[in-house]
Design a protein around this motif. Structure first.
Motif, mmCIF file in Angstrom:
data_model
loop_
_atom_site.group_PDB
_atom_site.id
_atom_site.type_symbol
_atom_site.label_atom_id
_atom_site.label_comp_id
_atom_site.label_asym_id
_atom_site.label_seq_id
_atom_site.Cartn_x
_atom_site.Cartn_y
_atom_site.Cartn_z
ATOM 1 N N LYS A 134 0.833 -1.205 0.000
ATOM 2 C CA LYS A 134 0.000 0.000 0.000
ATOM 3 C C LYS A 134 0.870 1.258 0.000
ATOM 4 C CE LYS A 134 -0.661 0.904 4.939
ATOM 5 N NZ LYS A 134 -1.630 1.104 6.031
ATOM 6 N N MET A 135 2.156 1.098 0.401
ATOM 7 C CA MET A 135 3.072 2.226 0.436
ATOM 8 C C MET A 135 3.884 2.350 -0.851
ATOM 9 S SD MET A 135 2.666 3.680 3.280
ATOM 10 C CE MET A 135 4.105 4.718 3.157
ATOM 11 N N ASN A 137 4.499 2.780 -4.622
ATOM 12 C CA ASN A 137 3.881 3.274 -5.858
ATOM 13 C C ASN A 137 4.708 2.906 -7.084
ATOM 14 O OD1 ASN A 137 1.748 4.549 -4.552
ATOM 15 N ND2 ASN A 137 3.024 6.313 -4.065
ATOM 16 N N ALA A 257 3.397 7.816 9.373
ATOM 17 C CA ALA A 257 3.866 8.262 8.067
ATOM 18 C C ALA A 257 5.140 9.102 8.195
ATOM 19 C CB ALA A 257 2.770 9.061 7.361
ATOM 20 N N SER A 269 6.971 7.447 0.375
ATOM 21 C CA SER A 269 6.662 7.756 1.770
ATOM 22 C C SER A 269 6.198 9.205 1.927
ATOM 23 C CB SER A 269 7.879 7.480 2.659
ATOM 24 O OG SER A 269 9.006 8.208 2.218
ATOM 25 N N ASP A 271 4.601 10.897 -0.445
ATOM 26 C CA ASP A 271 3.246 10.910 -1.018
ATOM 27 C C ASP A 271 2.234 10.378 -0.008
ATOM 28 O OD1 ASP A 271 4.276 11.885 -3.342
ATOM 29 O OD2 ASP A 271 4.293 9.955 -4.392
ATOM 30 N N ASN A 272 2.625 9.344 0.718
ATOM 31 C CA ASN A 272 1.733 8.782 1.733
ATOM 32 C C ASN A 272 1.445 9.790 2.829
ATOM 33 O OD1 ASN A 272 0.377 6.490 3.186
ATOM 34 N ND2 ASN A 272 2.039 6.881 4.624
ATOM 35 N N LYS A 276 -2.200 11.429 3.953
ATOM 36 C CA LYS A 276 -2.734 11.397 5.316
ATOM 37 C C LYS A 276 -3.099 12.800 5.793
ATOM 38 C CE LYS A 276 -2.269 6.988 5.824
ATOM 39 N NZ LYS A 276 -3.469 6.129 5.819
#
Length: 286
Positions: A134-135, A137, A257, A269, A271-272, A276
Motif C-alpha cells: 500500500k506504500m 507506488n 507516516a 513515503s 506521497d503517503n 494522510k
C-alpha cells in the motif's frame, strides 16, 4: 596429445568453479530484517528437517541475493544453519533484485505460496504484504483497473488469497502488533509465530495501535494483554465525538507516516504523508 591438453584444462576450470563457489559461501550474509520474514519452524518440524539432512544431505539449494560483494540469504535459512553447524555440503542458486524492498516482496510472496503455514503465519505474511504494497507506488501498490471498477491494494490482495478485504486489514494490524512485540522481545515474536507459545490474536491486533513508548516490557504473552489494557482509554459517560475520534486515529497514522519518511526518505513515503494530511484536512473541514 589433444587429450593430454584438454584434461588439465577441464580440471583447471572445475577447480576454478569450486573456488568461486567457496568464495560465495564465505560471503553469505544473513540480514535480520529479511530472516524475520521467514516463519520459524516448530520444534518437531526443525528436528525432522535436521534428521533428513543428516541422513540424506541437503538436496535443495539455498537461495542467495547478490548485493554488491555480499550474498544475502533469502531462502533456506534453516537448511543453511543445519549444514553449517554440521559441516554438510550444500548448493546455492543466485537471484537478482533491484533493492532490499524487491527482495522482501519476493520473500513474502514465496512464503505465502507454501502449504505448511499456520493460520497465524499466513495472517502475518499477508499483513506484511499489504503494509508494504500500500506504500509502494512503483508497481506493487498501484490499484488495478478493470473497466470502471478499481481495486484497492487490500481488495486486490484479498482477491488473490480468497479472503475478505476486512481480513487483510486485520492481518495488517496483526503484523504491526507482532512487529511491536518483536521490537521489545524478538524471541517471543518468533515463539508466537512458531506456535510454541500462545497469545490472543485480538490482543496482538490491538497492540498495533498502542504507541511504542506506552507498551513497556514484554517478557511473556500475558504482558501483551496488559499493555493493551493499560493503554485502553477509560470509559466516559459523555457521548462520543466522531470527528474527535477520527482526528485521534489520523494523528497516529500521520505519526507513522512521518516515521516512515524519516526511515526511507523516498517519494512514496512523502506521497503517503501528504495523503494522510489531506485526509485530516477533510475531517477538520479546513
Amino acid at each position: 596429445m589433444a587429450k593430454k591438453i584438454i584434461i588439465p584444462a577441464v580440471k583447471s576450470a572445475a577447480n576454478q568453479k569450486l573456488q568461486q563457489d567457496q568464495a560465495i559461501k564465505d560471503n553469505i550474509r544473513i540480514i535480520d530484517e529479511l530472516r524475520d520474514l521467514i516463519p520459524p519452524l516448530q520444534g518437531e518440524e526443525f528436528r525432522q528437517l535436521q534428521d533428513n539432512i543428516l541422513k540424506q544431505g541437503c538436496r535443495e539449494p539455498i537461495l542467495l541475493w547478490r548485493n554488491g560483494t555480499d550474498y544475502v540469504l533469502v531462502d533456506g535459512h534453516n537448511r543453511y544453519r543445519i549444514c553449517t553447524e554440521n559441516n554438510i555440503k550444500f548448493d546455492f542458486r543466485l537471484l537478482h533484485f533491484e533493492d532490499i524492498g524487491k527482495a522482501k516482496h519476493w520473500m513474502i510472496e514465496n512464503q505465502l505460496g507454501r502449504r505448511n503455514l499456520t493460520p497465524e503465519q499466513a495472517s502475518y505474511l499477508r499483513g506484511l504484504r499489504y503494509e508494504s504494497e500500500k506504500m509502494d507506488n512503483r508497481g506493487y501498490g498501484q490499484v488495478e483497473s478493470k473497466g470502471q471498477n478499481v481495486l484497492s491494494t487490500s481488495e486486490r490482495i484479498a482477491k488473490e488469497y480468497n479472503v475478505s478485504e476486512k481480513t487483510i486489514k486485520r492481518d495488517a494490524k496483526f503484523a504491526r502488533g507482532l512487529d511491536a512485540v518483536g521490537s521489545k522481545n524478538p524471541e517471543l515474536k518468533r515463539d508466537l509465530l512458531a506456535g510454541d507459545v500462545k497469545a490472543r490474536k485480538a490482543d496482538i491486533q490491538k497492540l498495533a495501535d498502542v504507541p511504542a513508548e506506552e507498551i513497556g516490557v514484554i517478557d511473556k504473552p500475558e504482558d501483551i494483554a496488559k499493555a493493551v489494557t493499560k493503554s485502553s482509554p477509560k470509559t466516559d459517560t459523555a457521548p462520543s465525538d466522531p470527528k474527535k475520534e477520527a482526528f485521534v486515529h489520523h494523528r497516529k497514522e500521520i505519526l507513522r507516516a512521518l516515521e516512515l519518511v524519516g526511515k526511507k526518505m523516498d517519494a512514496p513515503s512523502y506521497d503517503n504523508l501528504i495523503a494522510k494530511l489531506d485526509e485530516l484536512k477533510a475531517i477538520l473541514e479546513i
